[in-house]
Design an enzyme around this catalytic site. Structure first.
Site, PDB file in Angstrom:
ATOM      1  CG  HIS A 154      -2.141   0.875   0.924  1.00 59.46           C
ATOM      2  ND1 HIS A 154      -2.075   2.242   0.945  1.00 59.46           N
ATOM      3  CD2 HIS A 154      -3.400   0.551   0.549  1.00 59.46           C
ATOM      4  CE1 HIS A 154      -3.266   2.734   0.618  1.00 59.46           C
ATOM      5  NE2 HIS A 154      -4.085   1.721   0.378  1.00 59.46           N
ATOM      6  CG  HIS A 155       1.625   5.149  -2.779  1.00 54.49           C
ATOM      7  ND1 HIS A 155       2.705   5.754  -2.183  1.00 54.49           N
ATOM      8  CD2 HIS A 155       1.741   5.432  -4.099  1.00 54.49           C
ATOM      9  CE1 HIS A 155       3.417   6.390  -3.094  1.00 54.49           C
ATOM     10  NE2 HIS A 155       2.857   6.211  -4.270  1.00 54.49           N
ATOM     11  CB  CYS A 156      -0.874   4.618   3.335  1.00 50.04           C
ATOM     12  SG  CYS A 156      -1.134   3.024   4.116  1.00 50.04           S
ATOM     13  CG  ASN A 165       3.911   8.318   0.780  1.00 44.87           C
ATOM     14  OD1 ASN A 165       4.391   7.911  -0.272  1.00 44.87           O
ATOM     15  ND2 ASN A 165       3.209   7.550   1.606  1.00 44.87           N
TER      16      ASN A 165
END
Lengths: 470, 470
Positions: free
Chosen positions: A142-144, A311
């Protein structure tokens, strides 16, 4: 070990959760072709052991989310006492003969499925039955969970520089994170109220500047914006849940020669190849627009010495001269646009994703993003598609002893965009993954074939110039 | 062809859509082992052609849903101009050696994923790489599409009595359905208001009888209810999204001998086997409750001459005597309970699912069912698990030329129930599929092994009786 505290996701990470809708999920993936021929002991069981050992180094891959009721506030990372890495590793196979196309079909199906938010947010699929005695690995994260540019992704932890390494190549200090404590009800409430009041203040600020201005700034931030209007093409429509993957490869040497020849960046040559391929694809379909296509490129805002895992990404938009017939003129224009866009990012461009995270609660953002999905074929378009250039790896990598042959990156499709081009250079080639919505791009492999052809076209044009110059 | 009209799903079908939650999906599946050894031309391409030809016979497999905003009313079936059966057929493989266990793992993963409601509600997965030159098929069909007992399911349309048939064995007249027309906004509104007012009336009626009374009636409808209290065991908890499949097989001959010997029904012998297996499983885990487990058995309410495709199902609940140590006494008690429960169904039992469909809008029902999922380990339990006995097929079947070896049915897990036992007799054996939530039943194959053992136990006990009687 420091005494643990609660760990609430920062806005920049939380936004990747809040932006997920029924049709669009914010995980990234990669399909990796492995060659175990020089590693006779390579096996599924050995691979599972390898993953288990490496995961001990990265606490956050074992955590799970605790979401705040009604999406009132960003979620928290909490310990997951039931965590078992073996539950995240699956064994599957590809139908014989196991070509790259067959692998891509399987990976596309796996990429369509959302990650289960009640677990740690990653999965590994070990794929057998690939032609020529190879096997493959599909990874989903997951990008999170972390910023790709932090250098601490799942693939970095798993991959080695030698077949028999017993530690990852780099063990960043940040792996040494303390296990977060589960927030108390009082903390949930206090943080929620504080964050809500900050969001209201930020929202008032953002609204004060005007939404149109915000969008324009996000796209260019200049008085005469770099991006004027984004034309709408067949892959800019309402997203379906389906995903497809196609793959192209360019010889790095050739790209570097052209970079030197024209005195531009490697990324400019790649963008020129992308532009030429898309130009041909749209001409085939009789829909090449008069205005140039606009691509969105994620740019890391991370300082060189910043190893935090959060991020830190913004976007730059630039037109890629698909309206220009001459390959060299096209490259020159892309080079100029790219320099200008980079200057604008340096000057501090407006990051619309972060602005949303700062000013809207996750629940409210979900509702707005969901509504945007349904209006995918009519809302304003910040760009036609994303071109993402991720870090280069010049030397061969190994996974549990098997040599990594090819990296095929897969990414997120944003609202209204049925195409994503993600590029990674590995050893002596540039690996390009096209993630598509097959409802809008039914012939992704056809489009992929135009990438090497576009490089040849640019090479011929360069030779023409040299020839004329003699 | 009759002039087409709009086709709104009846409550009994719509309830299978409304009851779906994040963790529980209402599609049924089956994993079929195929032996193509007697059909040298058998291939994936031939299979795809076969499916295409058969689907022409069943209009409703090509339709899609039109949902009513906010779930205010039941959805409609509408034509799907983009329908392409090839998009619903996937090719995949199982890791070598491709045992039944490996197949079950793959099918479990496929079973976890929801059907895409924007498409026609079925999928076929052609699975290669199975041991001994076999292959397999995983089928997924949404329960709202048709009642299993209508005899017009996807498998009935695809399967043949001979390897080279060019028509399905039965072509029910109901296949000849006219394509429904898309409802107009006026119809949506008018039907919505009419149905809402009917639902309010029904709800007042149902509430008037009292929810507790409703539940009691649903469970027994007698003054001294057949089912008093349902004990809670380890597989009665909050559902996860995960699914697992295990398979057991019983020789039909042996079951029939026991049925004759004890003068009971085949279903009673099957339930006695289930009871004995569960008793042993729970004793292993030191959690056999004092009260008997209660199973829920779906019962068709379809009249013999009724060929309509709509769902016509109710439930009967019966205790299966897991508190009884003697196998023969256990069978006798199950036989008695089963007779009594059947009488109650005939007398017109209260169907709680239909009552919900009659009195709640789909949107409201979704909210209530979702809340029940979250309270899965504390709410009242209508039964410990479902035992579903589907139609028998005494003769061999063929699929695109390949002989069907084994049927492994997979089903729906209801709120609070991490186990479902679905039984189908095929040729000379009884195929049993255990659909589980692996978070609650981590060792389903272990449980499956107890089924044949339980049959042996019953046989020995019968011989003992015979022996004593001699």
């Amino acid at each position: 070990m420091t005494s643990s505290s609660a760990y609430q996701l920062p806005d920049g990470d939380s936004v990747f959760l809040a932006m997920e809708t029924d049709v669009s999920k914010a995980h990234i993936g990669s399909l990796t072709l492995l060659d175990p021929s020089s590693s006779p002991d390579f096996s599924f069981a050995g691979f599972v052991d390898h993953v288990g050992k490496r995961l001990e180094l990265v606490p956050r891959f074992t955590w799970k989310l605790k979401e705040v009721p009604l999406g009132f506030d960003n979620p928290y990372w909490v310990e997951n006492p039931d965590f078992d890495y073996r539950k995240h590793i699956h064994r599957i196979a590809v139908p014989s003969p196991g070509s790259v196309q067959e692998l891509a079909k399987l990976a596309s199906y796996l990429h369509e499925q959302p990650l289960d938010r009640s677990r740690s947010l990653w999965e590994l699929w070990f794929i057998e039955g690939v032609a020529d005695g190879k096997c493959a690995l599909y990874m989903k994260v997951h990008h999170c969970l972390m910023d790709g540019a932090s250098g601490a992704g799942l693939s970095e932890v798993l991959a080695d520089l030698t077949p028999d390494a017993d530690r990852p190549m780099v063990v960043p200090e940040v792996y040494d994170e303390a296990t977060p404590r589960e927030p108390t009800s009082w903390e949930l409430l206090r943080n929620g109220l504080r964050n809500d009041s900050n969001r209201r203040r930020a929202l008032v600020g953002h609204l004060g500047r005007g939404l149109k201005e915000m969008a324009l700034e996000a796209l260019g931030q200049s008085e005469a914006p770099l991006v004027d209007e984004v034309p709408r093409v067949s892959f800019n429509g309402q997203l379906s849940k389906r995903r497809g993957l196609a793959y192209a490869s360019l010889p790095l040497e050739k790209v570097k020669d052209l970079k030197k020849h024209f005195d531009v960046k490697v990324n400019d040559v790649v963008l020129a190849v992308v532009s030429s391929a898309l130009r041909r694809y749209l001409r085939d379909r009789d829909e090449l627009p008069e205005q140039p296509l606009v691509v969105m490129c994620p740019v890391s805002t991370r300082a060189a010495d910043d190893a935090k895992l959060e991020n830190q990404i913004t976007q730059m938009s630039l037109p890629i001269a698909t309206d220009e017939g001459d390959p060299i003129a096209r490259l020159a224009e892309i080079h100029a646009n790219s320099n200008r866009a980079k200057e604008e990012v340096k000057a501090g461009s407006f990051d619309i994703l972060n602005a949303m995270g700062e000013s809207l609660s996750p629940g409210l953002m979900s509702m707005l993003v969901g509504a945007a999905d349904l209006a995918g074929d009519s809302g304003p378009l910040p760009g036609n598609f994303v071109v993402s250039n991720v870090r280069a790896t010049p030397v061969p990598l190994y996974l549990a002893g098997a040599r990594v042959d090819t990296l095929m990156p897969m990414s997120v499709l944003a609202t209204g965009q049925g195409l994503n081009v993600t590029v990674v250079s590995y050893c002596d080639k540039i690996d390009i993954g096209l993630t598509v919505d097959p409802e809008m791009v039914p012939d992704a492999w056809h489009l992929a074939e135009y990438f090497p052809a576009a490089l040849d076209e640019l090479e011929s044009a360069a030779e023409g110039v040299v020839h004329r110059a003699r």
